[in-house]
Design a protein around this motif. Structure first.
Motif, PDB file in Angstrom:
ATOM      1  N   PHE A 216       0.840  -1.201   0.000  1.00 13.97           N
ATOM      2  CA  PHE A 216       0.000   0.000   0.000  1.00 13.97           C
ATOM      3  C   PHE A 216       0.872   1.248   0.000  1.00 13.97           C
ATOM      4  O   PHE A 216       0.638   2.186  -0.761  1.00 13.97           O
ATOM      5  N   ASP A 217       1.880   1.256   0.864  1.00 12.80           N
ATOM      6  CA  ASP A 217       2.751   2.428   0.973  1.00 12.80           C
ATOM      7  C   ASP A 217       3.471   2.719  -0.330  1.00 12.80           C
ATOM      8  O   ASP A 217       3.599   3.880  -0.738  1.00 12.80           O
ATOM      9  N   THR A 218       3.947   1.668  -0.998  1.00  9.01           N
ATOM     10  CA  THR A 218       4.664   1.873  -2.252  1.00  9.01           C
ATOM     11  C   THR A 218       3.760   2.507  -3.298  1.00  9.01           C
ATOM     12  O   THR A 218       4.143   3.470  -3.975  1.00  9.01           O
ATOM     13  N   ALA A 219       2.535   1.974  -3.431  1.00  7.70           N
ATOM     14  CA  ALA A 219       1.592   2.518  -4.405  1.00  7.70           C
ATOM     15  C   ALA A 219       1.227   3.962  -4.064  1.00  7.70           C
ATOM     16  O   ALA A 219       1.225   4.845  -4.934  1.00  7.70           O
ATOM     17  N   ALA A 220       0.930   4.219  -2.793  1.00  8.34           N
ATOM     18  CA  ALA A 220       0.520   5.563  -2.386  1.00  8.34           C
ATOM     19  C   ALA A 220       1.672   6.558  -2.466  1.00  8.34           C
ATOM     20  O   ALA A 220       1.475   7.719  -2.850  1.00  8.34           O
ATOM     21  N   ASN A 221       2.873   6.123  -2.122  1.00  9.66           N
ATOM     22  CA  ASN A 221       4.025   7.032  -2.128  1.00  9.66           C
ATOM     23  C   ASN A 221       4.342   7.527  -3.532  1.00  9.66           C
ATOM     24  O   ASN A 221       4.674   8.695  -3.734  1.00  9.66           O
ATOM     25  N   VAL A 222       4.250   6.647  -4.515  1.00  9.80           N
ATOM     26  CA  VAL A 222       4.548   7.052  -5.888  1.00  9.80           C
ATOM     27  C   VAL A 222       3.352   7.783  -6.500  1.00  9.80           C
ATOM     28  O   VAL A 222       3.484   8.887  -7.039  1.00  9.80           O
ATOM     29  N   THR A 223       2.173   7.186  -6.400  1.00 10.02           N
ATOM     30  CA  THR A 223       1.005   7.710  -7.112  1.00 10.02           C
ATOM     31  C   THR A 223       0.469   8.991  -6.492  1.00 10.02           C
ATOM     32  O   THR A 223       0.201   9.972  -7.214  1.00 10.02           O
ATOM     33  N   LEU A 224       0.291   9.015  -5.183  1.00  6.48           N
ATOM     34  CA  LEU A 224      -0.323  10.180  -4.533  1.00  6.48           C
ATOM     35  C   LEU A 224       0.713  11.149  -3.982  1.00  6.48           C
ATOM     36  O   LEU A 224       0.720  12.333  -4.328  1.00  6.48           O
ATOM     37  N   ARG A 225       1.615  10.655  -3.129  1.00  7.93           N
ATOM     38  CA  ARG A 225       2.655  11.543  -2.603  1.00  7.93           C
ATOM     39  C   ARG A 225       3.514  12.090  -3.747  1.00  7.93           C
ATOM     40  O   ARG A 225       3.867  13.282  -3.746  1.00  7.93           O
ATOM     41  N   GLY A 226       3.824  11.245  -4.719  1.00  6.25           N
ATOM     42  CA  GLY A 226       4.638  11.704  -5.844  1.00  6.25           C
ATOM     43  C   GLY A 226       3.966  12.820  -6.618  1.00  6.25           C
ATOM     44  O   GLY A 226       4.613  13.808  -7.001  1.00  6.25           O
ATOM     45  N   THR A 227       2.670  12.686  -6.853  1.00  6.43           N
ATOM     46  CA  THR A 227       1.939  13.749  -7.546  1.00  6.43           C
ATOM     47  C   THR A 227       1.933  15.025  -6.710  1.00  6.43           C
ATOM     48  O   THR A 227       2.129  16.133  -7.232  1.00  6.43           O
ATOM     49  N   PHE A 228       1.715  14.885  -5.414  1.00  4.49           N
ATOM     50  CA  PHE A 228       1.746  16.051  -4.518  1.00  4.49           C
ATOM     51  C   PHE A 228       3.103  16.753  -4.567  1.00  4.49           C
ATOM     52  O   PHE A 228       3.178  17.982  -4.713  1.00  4.49           O
TER      53      PHE A 228
ATOM     54  N   GLU B  71      -4.245  33.008 -10.744  1.00  8.35           N
ATOM     55  CA  GLU B  71      -2.836  33.355 -10.962  1.00  8.35           C
ATOM     56  C   GLU B  71      -2.302  32.892 -12.315  1.00  8.35           C
ATOM     57  O   GLU B  71      -1.095  32.780 -12.511  1.00  8.35           O
ATOM     58  N   GLY B  72      -3.206  32.616 -13.245  1.00  4.06           N
ATOM     59  CA  GLY B  72      -2.783  32.233 -14.587  1.00  4.06           C
ATOM     60  C   GLY B  72      -2.293  30.804 -14.691  1.00  4.06           C
ATOM     61  O   GLY B  72      -1.577  30.464 -15.632  1.00  4.06           O
ATOM     62  N   ILE B  73      -2.687  29.956 -13.727  1.00  3.94           N
ATOM     63  CA  ILE B  73      -2.221  28.566 -13.688  1.00  3.94           C
ATOM     64  C   ILE B  73      -3.427  27.648 -13.818  1.00  3.94           C
ATOM     65  O   ILE B  73      -4.413  27.794 -13.084  1.00  3.94           O
ATOM     66  N   ARG B  74      -3.351  26.706 -14.748  1.00  5.49           N
ATOM     67  CA  ARG B  74      -4.445  25.758 -14.960  1.00  5.49           C
ATOM     68  C   ARG B  74      -3.996  24.348 -14.571  1.00  5.49           C
ATOM     69  O   ARG B  74      -2.861  23.953 -14.842  1.00  5.49           O
ATOM     70  N   ILE B  75      -4.916  23.590 -13.960  1.00  2.00           N
ATOM     71  CA  ILE B  75      -4.599  22.235 -13.495  1.00  2.00           C
ATOM     72  C   ILE B  75      -5.796  21.335 -13.801  1.00  2.00           C
ATOM     73  O   ILE B  75      -6.914  21.593 -13.346  1.00  2.00           O
ATOM     74  N   ASN B  76      -5.558  20.292 -14.580  1.00  2.00           N
ATOM     75  CA  ASN B  76      -6.593  19.335 -14.934  1.00  2.00           C
ATOM     76  C   ASN B  76      -6.060  17.920 -14.772  1.00  2.00           C
ATOM     77  O   ASN B  76      -4.866  17.710 -14.524  1.00  2.00           O
ATOM     78  N   SER B  77      -6.952  16.949 -14.918  1.00  2.00           N
ATOM     79  CA  SER B  77      -6.512  15.550 -14.867  1.00  2.00           C
ATOM     80  C   SER B  77      -7.238  14.728 -15.919  1.00  2.00           C
ATOM     81  O   SER B  77      -8.300  15.130 -16.426  1.00  2.00           O
ATOM     82  N   VAL B  78      -6.658  13.593 -16.247  1.00  2.00           N
ATOM     83  CA  VAL B  78      -7.281  12.640 -17.161  1.00  2.00           C
ATOM     84  C   VAL B  78      -7.444  11.318 -16.425  1.00  2.00           C
ATOM     85  O   VAL B  78      -6.649  10.977 -15.546  1.00  2.00           O
TER      86      VAL B  78
ATOM     87  N   SER C  40      -5.400   5.987  -4.100  1.00  2.00           N
ATOM     88  CA  SER C  40      -4.368   6.920  -4.551  1.00  2.00           C
ATOM     89  C   SER C  40      -4.823   7.707  -5.772  1.00  2.00           C
ATOM     90  O   SER C  40      -4.595   8.925  -5.869  1.00  2.00           O
ATOM     91  N   LYS C  41      -5.469   7.028  -6.712  1.00  2.00           N
ATOM     92  CA  LYS C  41      -5.937   7.709  -7.918  1.00  2.00           C
ATOM     93  C   LYS C  41      -7.101   8.654  -7.611  1.00  2.00           C
ATOM     94  O   LYS C  41      -7.226   9.714  -8.230  1.00  2.00           O
ATOM     95  N   HIS C  42      -7.973   8.271  -6.655  1.00  2.00           N
ATOM     96  CA  HIS C  42      -8.978   9.225  -6.182  1.00  2.00           C
ATOM     97  C   HIS C  42      -8.293  10.466  -5.605  1.00  2.00           C
ATOM     98  O   HIS C  42      -8.734  11.601  -5.820  1.00  2.00           O
ATOM     99  N   GLY C  43      -7.215  10.246  -4.857  1.00  2.00           N
ATOM    100  CA  GLY C  43      -6.481  11.356  -4.263  1.00  2.00           C
ATOM    101  C   GLY C  43      -5.879  12.286  -5.292  1.00  2.00           C
ATOM    102  O   GLY C  43      -5.834  13.511  -5.090  1.00  2.00           O
TER     103      GLY C  43
ATOM    104  N   VAL D  40      -1.181  18.744 -16.066  1.00  2.00           N
ATOM    105  CA  VAL D  40      -2.145  17.659 -16.220  1.00  2.00           C
ATOM    106  C   VAL D  40      -1.662  16.483 -15.383  1.00  2.00           C
ATOM    107  O   VAL D  40      -0.522  16.027 -15.539  1.00  2.00           O
ATOM    108  N   ASN D  41      -2.515  16.027 -14.479  1.00  2.00           N
ATOM    109  CA  ASN D  41      -2.224  14.852 -13.663  1.00  2.00           C
ATOM    110  C   ASN D  41      -2.924  13.641 -14.258  1.00  2.00           C
ATOM    111  O   ASN D  41      -4.090  13.729 -14.683  1.00  2.00           O
ATOM    112  N   VAL D  42      -2.228  12.521 -14.275  1.00  2.00           N
ATOM    113  CA  VAL D  42      -2.814  11.295 -14.829  1.00  2.00           C
ATOM    114  C   VAL D  42      -3.391  10.464 -13.686  1.00  2.00           C
ATOM    115  O   VAL D  42      -2.663   9.920 -12.866  1.00  2.00           O
ATOM    116  N   SER D  43      -4.720  10.409 -13.641  1.00  2.00           N
ATOM    117  CA  SER D  43      -5.417   9.562 -12.685  1.00  2.00           C
ATOM    118  C   SER D  43      -5.821   8.282 -13.399  1.00  2.00           C
ATOM    119  O   SER D  43      -5.034   7.701 -14.143  1.00  2.00           O
ATOM    120  N   SER D  44      -7.048   7.846 -13.220  1.00  2.00           N
ATOM    121  CA  SER D  44      -7.503   6.579 -13.786  1.00  2.00           C
ATOM    122  C   SER D  44      -9.012   6.489 -13.581  1.00  2.00           C
ATOM    123  O   SER D  44      -9.579   7.170 -12.710  1.00  2.00           O
TER     124      SER D  44
END
Length: 252
Positions: free
Chosen positions: A108-120, A177-184, A159-162, A139-143
């Motif tokens: 669990f930690d490995t998946a969360a550390n890369v997918t969620l913490r890594g994105t953060f 502030e002129g910054i756009r953030i989306n996900s797929v 993690s992908k929900h996160g 653009v963040n890649v979810s699922s």
């Protein structure tokens, strides 16, 4: 169409699959690209291929769950190409399939550390630069597993929900502030990893998709690069399904 001429982009998990396709598409449309991946052979191969094709790219070995690695990644973009304007936070990991009480905490930690913490961590470093310069797109890649349940994949799905939660919240925090953030949110995509599984399993996954096939990395890359472009200048905080109709076909 050189829609990213003069822009510098970071793509994580770019040593293969969706990340590789995103990096290649950005480079083909004029961006200088920093290829981030834990795999040195994969990352160097992608960067070398872009360079041979006439684009600009460098590889930066990056463990996105490591704060110092991520800081070095942003510095590499600035030092190599003079700035940073775009980011695709794609790196992620799953865990062995199991019901929640059977998932090893380490998995669990490995998946969360890369997918969620890594994105953060990547967003944190990228946004620090973007705020200073008053522009940027992520653009963040979810699922699809970040939109509904994923059987026997609780840690990955959480993690992908996160990732989607980070996307939506940050998009509002930085919209002025002129910054756009989306996900797929892709369904099953025919990456090299997926294509390494038995053909019967691949057929089973494809059968869940109304279009009757898996998506391709290039199809994901085309949507990602649109969302990064000025053509999507009024889009922020959104999550786009890339699933051949699968989410609409699932029970409510």
């Amino acid at each position: 169409m050189m829609r990213f001429e003069g822009k510098v982009a970071i793509v994580t998990g770019a040593g293969s699959g969706i990340g590789e396709a995103c990096a290649q598409t950005l480079a083909a449309q004029g961006a200088a690209v920093v290829i981030a991946d834990v795999s040195e052979p994969g990352g160097n191969r992608v960067a070398d291929g872009i360079t041979r094709a006439g684009g600009r790219a460098v590889f930066c070995r990056t463990d996105v769950s490591d704060e110092s690695d991520v800081a070095n990644l942003v510095r590499t973009a600035i030092d190599s190409f003079g700035g940073l304007h775009l980011a695709v936070n794609n790196a992620g990991l799953s865990h062995p399939q199991a019901r929640l009480h059977e998932i090893a905490p380490a998995d669990f930690d490995t998946a969360a550390n890369v997918t969620l913490r890594g994105t953060f961590l990547c967003m944190r470093a990228e946004l620090g630069h973007f705020v200073e310069h008053g522009t940027g797109a992520i653009v963040n890649v979810s699922s699809c597993a970040g939109l509904k349940s994923a059987t026997r994949m609780a840690g990955y799905s959480a993690s992908k929900h996160g990732v989607i939660g980070l996307t939506r919240t940050a998009a509002i925090d930085y919209a002025s502030e002129g910054i756009r953030i989306n996900s797929v949110a892709p369904a099953t995509i025919a990456t090299p990893k997926i294509l390494s599984y038995p053909t019967e399993l691949q057929a089973q996954w494809a059968s869940l998709i109304p279009m009757g096939r898996m998506g391709t990395p290039r199809e994901v890359a085309d949507l990602v690069t649109f969302l990064l472009s000025d053509e999507a200048s009024f889009i922020t905080g959104s999550t786009y399904e890339l699933d051949g109709g699968m989410m609409q076909a699932l029970p409510a």
